[in-house]
Design an enzyme around this catalytic site. Structure first.
Site, PDB file in Angstrom:
ATOM      1  N   HIS A 290       6.033  -2.191  -5.798  1.00  0.00           N
ATOM      2  CA  HIS A 290       6.150  -1.437  -4.544  1.00  0.00           C
ATOM      3  C   HIS A 290       7.595  -0.919  -4.454  1.00  0.00           C
ATOM      4  CE1 HIS A 290       5.224   0.056  -0.712  1.00  0.00           C
ATOM      5  NE2 HIS A 290       5.038  -1.049  -0.016  1.00  0.00           N
TER       6      HIS A 290
ATOM      7  N   GLN B  64       9.286   0.351  -1.112  1.00  0.00           N
ATOM      8  CA  GLN B  64       9.637  -0.738  -0.195  1.00  0.00           C
ATOM      9  C   GLN B  64      10.990  -1.337  -0.585  1.00  0.00           C
ATOM     10  OE1 GLN B  64       7.710  -2.094   2.517  1.00  0.00           O
ATOM     11  NE2 GLN B  64       9.718  -2.962   2.897  1.00  0.00           N
TER      12      GLN B  64
ATOM     13  N   ASP C 281       6.630 -12.464   1.626  1.00  0.00           N
ATOM     14  CA  ASP C 281       5.550 -11.485   1.803  1.00  0.00           C
ATOM     15  C   ASP C 281       4.262 -12.279   1.966  1.00  0.00           C
ATOM     16  OD1 ASP C 281       4.018  -9.166   1.831  1.00  0.00           O
ATOM     17  OD2 ASP C 281       4.272  -8.709  -0.302  1.00  0.00           O
TER      18      ASP C 281
ATOM     19  N   CYS D  17       8.402  -7.282   4.211  1.00  0.00           N
ATOM     20  CA  CYS D  17       8.005  -5.864   4.142  1.00  0.00           C
ATOM     21  C   CYS D  17       6.925  -5.528   5.168  1.00  0.00           C
ATOM     22  CB  CYS D  17       7.534  -5.522   2.741  1.00  0.00           C
ATOM     23  SG  CYS D  17       6.049  -6.384   2.207  1.00  0.00           S
TER      24      CYS D  17
ATOM     25  N   ARG E  13      12.052   2.789   6.074  1.00  0.00           N
ATOM     26  CA  ARG E  13      11.154   3.380   5.080  1.00  0.00           C
ATOM     27  C   ARG E  13      11.262   4.906   5.145  1.00  0.00           C
ATOM     28  NH1 ARG E  13       6.695   0.389   3.347  1.00  0.00           N
ATOM     29  NH2 ARG E  13       6.373   2.162   1.965  1.00  0.00           N
TER      30      ARG E  13
HETATM   31  N1  NVA Z   1       2.121  -7.596  -1.383  1.00  0.00           N
HETATM   32  C1  NVA Z   1       1.475  -6.851  -0.337  1.00  0.00           C
HETATM   33  C2  NVA Z   1       2.399  -5.797   0.188  1.00  0.00           C
HETATM   34  C3  NVA Z   1       1.861  -4.993   1.318  1.00  0.00           C
HETATM   35  C4  NVA Z   1       2.796  -3.921   1.777  1.00  0.00           C
HETATM   36  C5  NVA Z   1       0.188  -6.239  -0.855  1.00  0.00           C
HETATM   37  O1  NVA Z   1       0.172  -5.727  -1.980  1.00  0.00           O
HETATM   38  O2  NVA Z   1      -0.812  -6.295  -0.149  1.00  0.00           O
HETATM   39  N1   CP Z   2       5.112  -2.478   3.789  1.00  0.00           N
HETATM   40  C1   CP Z   2       4.112  -1.612   3.614  1.00  0.00           C
HETATM   41  O1   CP Z   2       4.001  -0.919   2.596  1.00  0.00           O
HETATM   42  O2   CP Z   2       3.257  -1.538   4.677  1.00  0.00           O
HETATM   43  P1   CP Z   2       1.870  -0.782   4.743  1.00  0.00           P
HETATM   44  O3   CP Z   2       0.899  -1.539   3.866  1.00  0.00           O
HETATM   45  O4   CP Z   2       1.488  -0.832   6.183  1.00  0.00           O
HETATM   46  O5   CP Z   2       2.047   0.618   4.246  1.00  0.00           O
END
Ligand code: NVA
Ligand code: CP
Length: 307
Positions: free
Chosen positions: A135, A138, A226, A266, A294
């Site tokens: 990600h 982020q 997270d 995040c 962001r």
């Molecule tokens: N690790 C989480 C981040 C969400 C922004 C996911 O992949 O669901």
């Molecule tokens: N942190 C993040 O990417 O959040 P969303 O899943 O809401 O986009």
């Protein structure tokens, strides 16, 4: 044109320039209303298409605002609204069509390979808006937030406590490039990707992987976590949560860090699982600024991609 898929793909100079230009643009903008464009409108007449194969609150809205503030327009597509998402058009054909309609593509998908596959056939830049593997948007905005509050991230200590997931993979890549110390505490079964760790160690990243959350938190400038269950997680969720229980970020963990340490997440969060509400709503928490930034980090990423 540049693609923004993995932090590890970019040079140290390019990553630093993205953060520094985000700081500059954010401060020059001052208190303009969210949807009002910046004076120079570098994206005027240009369109970003966003494809979401997974749910999103922050990425969706912050990219939309980022494009608006750069003077461009965006089209947001959910998986079930397009042929590719429904499985009746190939990535290759979709990429060729999108290249004619838009100037840049952002995609959130379960499969990192899909992003790489799109890249092969697109004539426009692509941004990774989250995959099972990383990600990066982020992490760039978290570095922006950290530096706004605590100064240069170089040589600072970040502790990641909990699941070794996509976000932690991108943090490991960032630690090598921005030269900060990263201590990750997670159960062996849920360590970040072995390949990412291997490359970081080869590149002399100051990385500690431990099973002890207090060892990771000790003397840290920032504690991060997270959700224990990510969107792409397929295994036994109940079992995973049970194993991760001792990795909850609570006041005891925060007390092991530096007294002025910040707490980052995040979002979205599962309160009382990976983090207590006491910490998330506490004085050290900067989670709302993280979400806000962001917009600013992504404006800078878009501009870098369009170069
Ligand atoms: N690790 C989480 C981040 C969400 C922004 C996911 O992949 O669901
Ligand atoms: N942190 C993040 O990417 O959040 P969303 O899943 O809401 O986009």
């Amino acid at each position: 044109m540049n693609n923004f898929i993995n932090i590890s793909d970019l040079s140290k100079n390019d990553l630093r320039s993205i953060i520094d230009s985000a700081k500059k643009r954010k401060s020059e903008r001052g208190k303009k209303p969210h949807s009002e464009p910046d004076a120079d409108q570098p994206l005027k007449g240009k369109t970003m298409i966003m494809i979401f194969e997974k749910t999103s609150t922050r990425t969706r809205i912050s990219f939309d605002l980022a494009v608006k503030q750069l003077g461009g327009s965006s089209i947001i597509l959910n998986q079930d609204e397009i042929h590719y998402g429904k499985g009746d058009e190939t990535i290759k054909d979709t990429a060729k069509v999108l290249s004619q309609y838009a100037n840049i593509l952002m995609i959130r998908t379960d499969s990192h390979n899909n992003v790489e596959e799109f890249k092969k056939y697109l004539d426009i830049p692509i941004i990774n808006g989250l995959t099972n593997h990383g990600h990066p948007c982020q992490v760039m905005s978290d570095i922006l937030t950290f530096e706004e509050l605590k100064g240069d991230i170089k040589n600072k200590t970040i502790a990641w406590i909990g699941d070794g997931n996509n976000v932690s993979n991108s943090f490991i890549e960032a630690a090598t490039k921005f030269e900060f110390k990263l201590k990750i505490a997670s159960p062996k079964k849920y360590h970040p990707d072995a390949d990412v760790i291997k490359i970081a160690k080869k590149n002399k990243c100051e990385l500690l992987i431990t099973e002890d959350p207090y060892k990771a938190a000790s003397n840290a400038d920032c504690i991060m976590t997270d959700k224990w269950i990510s969107m792409s997680d397929k295994g036994d969720k109940k079992k995973k949560k049970k194993i991760l229980k001792k990795y909850q970020v609570n006041n005891n963990i925060m007390q092991a860090a530096k007294p002025d340490a910040i707490f980052m997440h995040c979002l979205p969060a599962s309160r009382e699982e990976e983090v207590t509400s006491e910490v998330m709503d506490g004085k050290q928490s900067v989670v709302w600024l993280q979400a806000f930034n962001r917009i600013h980090a992504q404006k800078s990423i878009i501009e870098w991609c369009m170069k």
